[in-house]
Design an enzyme around this catalytic site. Structure first.
Site, short mmCIF file in Angstrom:
data_model
loop_
_atom_site.label_atom_id
_atom_site.label_comp_id
_atom_site.label_asym_id
_atom_site.label_seq_id
_atom_site.Cartn_x
_atom_site.Cartn_y
_atom_site.Cartn_z
CG ASP A 111 -14.92 21.59 7.07
OD1 ASP A 111 -14.79 21.69 5.84
OD2 ASP A 111 -15.48 22.46 7.77
CB ALA A 112 -10.01 18.45 4.28
CE LYS A 113 -14.73 25.01 4.11
NZ LYS A 113 -14.71 24.50 5.49
NE ARG A 114 -6.26 18.75 2.52
CZ ARG A 114 -6.34 19.24 3.75
NH1 ARG A 114 -7.13 20.24 4.03
NH2 ARG A 114 -5.61 18.72 4.73
CG ASP A 163 -12.33 26.54 6.29
OD1 ASP A 163 -13.37 27.12 6.64
OD2 ASP A 163 -12.20 25.31 6.32
#
Lengths: 269, 269
Positions: A94-97, B99
């Site tokens: 879960d890095a949201k890159r 996030d």
């Protein structure tokens, strides 16, 4: 892993639970702090206690980066442990890159090749060429933010873009990208009524659903409106499971919480 | 660092050049591969050769994460080297994070406290509560994506949201967030004509401008439409400077390229 395998694992375990490994040293049992790698020891105990009840684990990279080199090492050890001991588990970084093409390609390499995650979360704001480098990996999945579970989701995601909400434009647009069959989407559980609309756009895609439990979402509602023919849901719980107790019984209590959710899921399936 | 100090550094150096440290082991001079830490050795040489011509350095975290633990160590050594040897340099962690609140707080801690960067880039899609944890840090800056320089920028950023383009909504909305004085914005140079509109919304904010050079943007145009009273621009060049040569003269050639840009900037100032 393929979506067929993921679906089969869900049927076998009667569970579509994803456990978020968001490890905060201030919240874990204090006796672990005396070990050489408290984050990994915590994760290992949680994994050992819950792996038969969950189909996915999701470490949020922020919680590892916050501890610098040591944190990155804990992340490596955690993903390696899961891949070696429980290869049937679907793993999510879960890095949201998301960045321009050549940079996204570097992130994809980091998470899919070096760390060997099955999937990684990405942000859509930079569009097609920021996501396609992730999609190019076969049997790896790119989980793109669509409608998130936080209050800020209403700042932009639900704003009307040329006649429909932005998150719908994001979903529709992404379907035309190359290798879009490797896309999954993040959809927050705090807005169960939205699932009906979302399923009209992506009827069979897997949706990663945060926000059940601690953030207020309801499992029954999410399943009622969001479940597809192949289940198509991964329901995440982080704090509600992993911090069920901060005593020496933390793993046992985490299992109890995971079991409650798994039993509710089994009844729904 | 404060924006006043950054402005003063720009005046002192007659430069608003930011050099992107996007180090790819396939592109650096091959003789460096024999050293213990080729990425750091490359960065050190580039920094030593260009620090008087640049006001900022911007490592893109993807290029370090792609090398795992070793990459993260190279990043730590690079930021420490800049902070110790050239404390007047404005440092940017180009990480494009974002996030939910408690998670963004962990990222902010990682980049502002542990690594001691002056700023970090973030993505806006998750809204206010995904960005405010970064803004809470005093004399640290949060550089939010507004209008990026890649083709995918036209997928969502320029779509019309309630009468205006999404990137304008993003700019306007963010001005109301707590500690919004700590915001800067990413605006791609490939669209110089947009700067006029952007300056109507954020007349004095610093803009980080990628896309000059390799990506086709024009410095004169960007300055004509984008410069504010306090200059308000950080023009990034990555590949055009750092990969000017892949021979043993790489640092010298990087300096030559940086000098060309700095001289053009001095003339404009």
């Amino acid at each position: 892993m393929t979506t067929q395998q993921l679906h089969q694992n869900i049927l076998d375990k009667k569970s579509f639970l994803c456990i978020g490994l968001d490890v905060d040293l201030n919240k874990i049992p204090q006796h672990l702090l005396a070990t050489e790698d408290p984050i990994f020891e915590f994760n290992k105990a949680i994994i050992d206690a819950t792996h038969d009840l969950a189909v996915a684990y999701k470490p949020n990279t922020a919680f590892y980066e916050a501890y610098g080199l040591k944190g990155w090492l804990s992340l490596e050890k955690t993903i390696n442990y899961i891949n070696q001991k429980h290869p049937e588990i679907f793993t999510i970084a879960d890095a949201k890159r998301g960045d321009i093409g050549n940079t996204s390609a570097m992130y994809a390499k980091a998470f899919f090749e070096d760390l060997n995650f099955d999937s990684v979360t990405v942000a859509p704001y930079m569009g097609k060429d920021s996501v396609e480098p992730f999609l190019a990996f076969k049997n790896k999945f790119t989980i793109m933010l669509a409608l998130t579970s936080n209050a800020g989701a209403f700042d932009f995601q639900t704003k009307t873009v040329e006649g429909e909400e932005l998150y719908k434009t994001v979903l529709k647009t992404s379907k035309d990208w190359e290798n879009s069959e490797n896309l999954m989407y993040v959809v927050g559980a705090t807005k169960a009524e939205y699932f009906t609309e979302i399923r009209k756009i992506v009827p069979n895609s897997f949706l990663l659903v945060p926000g059940v439990g601690a953030q207020g979402g309801n499992l029954q509602d999410v399943c009622k409106y969001g479940m597809s023919d192949n289940v198509g849901l991964l329901i995440n719980s982080s704090r509600g499971v992993i911090y069920a107790s901060n005593g020496e019984d933390f793993a046992e209590k985490a299992r109890e919480e995971a079991l409650k959710i798994q039993q509710e899921m089994a009844a729904i399936l």
